[in-house]
Design an enzyme around this catalytic site. Sequence first.
Site, PDB file in Angstrom:
ATOM      1  N   ASN A 167      -2.206  -4.018   0.067  1.00 35.08           N
ATOM      2  CA  ASN A 167      -2.499  -2.642  -0.315  1.00 35.08           C
ATOM      3  C   ASN A 167      -1.221  -1.861  -0.514  1.00 35.08           C
ATOM      4  O   ASN A 167      -0.159  -2.248  -0.061  1.00 35.08           O
ATOM      5  CB  ASN A 167      -3.354  -1.957   0.759  1.00 35.08           C
ATOM      6  CG  ASN A 167      -2.610  -1.763   2.068  1.00 35.08           C
ATOM      7  OD1 ASN A 167      -2.360  -2.704   2.799  1.00 35.08           O
ATOM      8  ND2 ASN A 167      -2.250  -0.527   2.361  1.00 35.08           N
ATOM      9  N   CYS A 168      -1.359  -0.758  -1.231  1.00 35.93           N
ATOM     10  CA  CYS A 168      -0.320   0.258  -1.287  1.00 35.93           C
ATOM     11  C   CYS A 168      -0.972   1.506  -0.722  1.00 35.93           C
ATOM     12  O   CYS A 168      -1.968   1.420  -0.014  1.00 35.93           O
ATOM     13  CB  CYS A 168       0.210   0.450  -2.710  1.00 35.93           C
ATOM     14  SG  CYS A 168      -1.001   1.122  -3.861  1.00 35.93           S
ATOM     15  N   MET A 169      -0.465   2.656  -1.024  1.00 39.73           N
ATOM     16  CA  MET A 169      -0.993   3.873  -0.413  1.00 39.73           C
ATOM     17  C   MET A 169      -2.431   4.182  -0.839  1.00 39.73           C
ATOM     18  O   MET A 169      -3.229   4.632  -0.033  1.00 39.73           O
ATOM     19  CB  MET A 169      -0.087   5.046  -0.756  1.00 39.73           C
ATOM     20  CG  MET A 169      -0.363   6.262   0.044  1.00 39.73           C
ATOM     21  SD  MET A 169       1.012   7.378  -0.165  1.00 39.73           S
ATOM     22  CE  MET A 169       0.457   8.727   0.787  1.00 39.73           C
TER      23      MET A 169
END
Length: 189
Positions: free
Chosen positions: A27-29
């Site tokens: 994931n990223c933000m």
Amino acid sequence: MAKITREMIEEIVVAIGGRENILKSGNCMTRLRLTLKDNQVVDKSRLKVIPGVMGVVESDNQLQIIVGPGKAQAAAELVNALLSEQPIENTAKPAGETQLKDIASSKKKAMKSKQNSAVHHFLTKFATIFTPLIPGFIAAGLLLGFATLIEQSYVQSGQEVSGYLLHVIAYMKLFSKGLFAFLSNYDWL
């Protein structure tokens, strides 16, 4: 906004072709990032109508599912938990393979228990609170830098400057210094 639930993740997994199609989950933000074996089996129209999915982006070798800020990490953790579960099979496994899986499972539980310490929870909460503020700090610093650069280039060099430019510089400094002045007034920082 829909909450990230196991049922939602199971719907996503079905829409992308099942657990066996997922090579890696991260994931990223704001996005759940999935590396898939076969991108052609993904039902994008089905993905887009799942409550909580804000959009779908295909990048080079990743499928990115936009779930929103603060939700992507939970989504990735649920996908990884789903991937780590053993599929239900009817065939009996050899004794040696079962023993190795038990050892691996116990080691995984031991490592997971280390990550559940109070310090780890505190740092996770701290990061969750302050990570969204980082772009604001960067923007305020850049704004102050540009205002100072303009001021030193035009105003302090003695050139004729319009009132409009002076107002722009003043507003830039007001907004940029305002954030930092606000932070310095609290004793907890």
